[in-house]
Design an enzyme around this catalytic site. Structure first.
Site, mmCIF file in Angstrom:
data_model
loop_
_atom_site.group_PDB
_atom_site.id
_atom_site.type_symbol
_atom_site.label_atom_id
_atom_site.label_comp_id
_atom_site.label_asym_id
_atom_site.label_seq_id
_atom_site.Cartn_x
_atom_site.Cartn_y
_atom_site.Cartn_z
ATOM 1 N N HIS A 71 0.813 -1.225 0.000
ATOM 2 C CA HIS A 71 0.000 0.000 0.000
ATOM 3 C C HIS A 71 0.842 1.267 0.000
ATOM 4 O O HIS A 71 2.055 1.224 0.190
ATOM 5 C CB HIS A 71 -0.946 0.002 1.208
ATOM 6 C CG HIS A 71 -0.221 0.020 2.526
ATOM 7 N ND1 HIS A 71 0.189 -1.136 3.159
ATOM 8 C CD2 HIS A 71 0.191 1.036 3.323
ATOM 9 C CE1 HIS A 71 0.809 -0.832 4.290
ATOM 10 N NE2 HIS A 71 0.836 0.491 4.412
ATOM 11 N N ARG A 82 -3.618 16.217 6.997
ATOM 12 C CA ARG A 82 -4.252 14.915 7.273
ATOM 13 C C ARG A 82 -3.693 14.367 8.580
ATOM 14 O O ARG A 82 -2.472 14.314 8.769
ATOM 15 C CB ARG A 82 -3.900 13.976 6.113
ATOM 16 C CG ARG A 82 -4.327 12.524 6.245
ATOM 17 C CD ARG A 82 -3.504 11.748 5.221
ATOM 18 N NE ARG A 82 -4.061 10.470 4.814
ATOM 19 C CZ ARG A 82 -3.695 9.312 5.343
ATOM 20 N NH1 ARG A 82 -2.826 9.261 6.357
ATOM 21 N NH2 ARG A 82 -4.189 8.187 4.857
HETATM 22 O O1 LIG Z 1 -1.789 6.881 7.394
HETATM 23 C C1 LIG Z 1 -2.087 5.963 6.648
HETATM 24 O O2 LIG Z 1 -3.191 5.921 6.080
HETATM 25 C C2 LIG Z 1 -1.119 4.840 6.389
HETATM 26 C C3 LIG Z 1 0.267 5.092 6.832
HETATM 27 C C4 LIG Z 1 1.141 3.923 6.554
HETATM 28 O O3 LIG Z 1 0.997 3.237 5.587
HETATM 29 C C5 LIG Z 1 2.180 3.564 7.499
HETATM 30 O O4 LIG Z 1 2.416 4.306 8.445
HETATM 31 O O5 LIG Z 1 2.799 2.511 7.309
HETATM 32 FE FE LIG Z 2 1.976 1.337 5.945
#
Ligand SMILES: O=C(O)CCC(=O)C(=O)O
Ligand SMILES: [Fe+2]
Length: 333
Positions: A303, A313
């Site tokens: 992701h 955010r």
């Molecule tokens: O904040 C998010 O939506 C995901 C952050 C993320 O992928 C992470 O910290 O590994």
């Molecule tokens: Fe992540």
């Protein structure tokens, strides 16, 4: 489909100069009486014989050829629609009691978890729920994050704050906020208790959704607040938009959860969470205040977070491991 329809109806109709009448293959000669070339010799009126004989024809030839063309176009459209598709798994304005998607666990993930009895999920995958954390609870967490981050902040676009250790991004490094004298005025035990309640609810939701005992998974580090903006990155920690697998990025992660503290499309634009799935399919979660997303941390859940375009955010990452030796305790102040 409209475009295909337009292409088909705008196809030029073939201008066929008929030398032969289609019926009976009979020759139709130009009417000599109306011809300007009446004086031309007879050779010019002899119809041209196709070198390889008359063209092949069969009943409903035009209909058949158009059907084949349309089917071909359908095939191309269908094939392209399977590649590079985006599925919005959770839209910002929708509320889900729970929405889940099951996936096959990556082999590495299964192999690693086999050594922890009772910690292997029934199925890997991802779940979104909007009914776990109240709006008030979310507001409390957002205030904790904002207060702490006011004491520092990354020079790049990603600031993190870990309530467990007090680590806070400042410039291109990290400081310990608990060592600052202002800390006593921004943290209190009520807020810490609310944090613990939220963390416990998420812990049980993870166990429930993946079919494991709650006492087989343990809170692990890093568990942290994040603030993301469009400020250009200064260090690798700021590049939150890079695709990654949590189990590889964070040594002990086996289950990842995210609690969103504000709203995509209202407080910020960009910043959507995207799973990069097989066949170039993107599965997107739009952050919504109070929304919890939970997923297995293996390669099945590659992701990234889209770059934030405008606004700020905020989210909380809460992580769990099967390894009791990597567990962390609740924060206290
Ligand atoms: O904040 C998010 O939506 C995901 C952050 C993320 O992928 C992470 O910290 O590994
Ligand atoms: Fe992540």
């Amino acid at each position: 489909m409209y475009i295909i329809y337009k292409i088909i109806i705008s196809m030029p109709k073939k201008q066929v100069k008929k030398t032969y009448c289609q019926h009976n293959n009979k020759e139709i000669l130009p009417d000599k009486s109306t011809s300007n070339n009446a004086n031309h010799n007879d050779r010019e009126n002899v119809p041209i014989q196709p070198k390889f004989g008359p063209a092949l024809s069969f009943p409903y030839q035009k209909i058949w050829s158009r059907c084949i063309l349309i089917s071909g176009l359908f095939l191309i459209v269908w094939f392209n629609s399977k590649q590079g598709k985006e599925i919005i798994f959770a839209k910002q304005h929708d509320t889900f009691l729970s929405r889940s998607q099951h996936l096959q666990c990556a082999p590495d993930y299964t192999n690693e978890l086999k050594i922890y009895p009772g910690c292997l999920p029934e199925k890997c995958g991802r779940i979104v729920t909007d009914n776990l954390i109240s709006s008030q609870e979310t507001d409390t967490l957002l205030q904790i994050a904002k207060n702490a981050m006011n004491l520092g902040g990354s020079d790049g676009g990603a600031t993190i704050f870990d309530l467990h250790t007090g680590a806070l991004s400042k410039g291109t490094k990290f400081i310990n906020v608990y060592a600052l004298k202002q800390a006593s005025s921004i943290f209190n035990s009520t807020d810490f208790n609310i944090y613990k309640i939220i963390k416990t609810k998420i812990h049980h939701a993870v166990a429930h959704h993946f079919g494991v005992d709650a006492d087989k998974i343990f809170l692990t580090k890093p568990t942290f607040f994040s603030r993301m903006t469009n400020t250009p990155a200064k260090t690798i920690h700021d590049k939150y938009w890079l695709p990654h697998i949590d189990k590889n990025t964070y040594e002990h992660f086996h289950y990842t959860s995210l609690l969103y503290l504000n709203d995509f499309g209202r407080d910020f634009d960009g910043g959507r969470f995207i799973f990069i799935d097989k066949n170039n399919v993107n599965t997107t979660i739009e952050p919504r205040k109070g929304r919890v997303s939970i997923f297995t941390s293996g390669a099945e859940n590659l992701h990234l977070v889209e770059r934030v375009n405008t606004g700020t955010r905020y989210a909380l990452t809460v992580s769990f491991t099967c390894n009791i030796n990597a567990s962390i305790s609740d924060p206290s102040y």
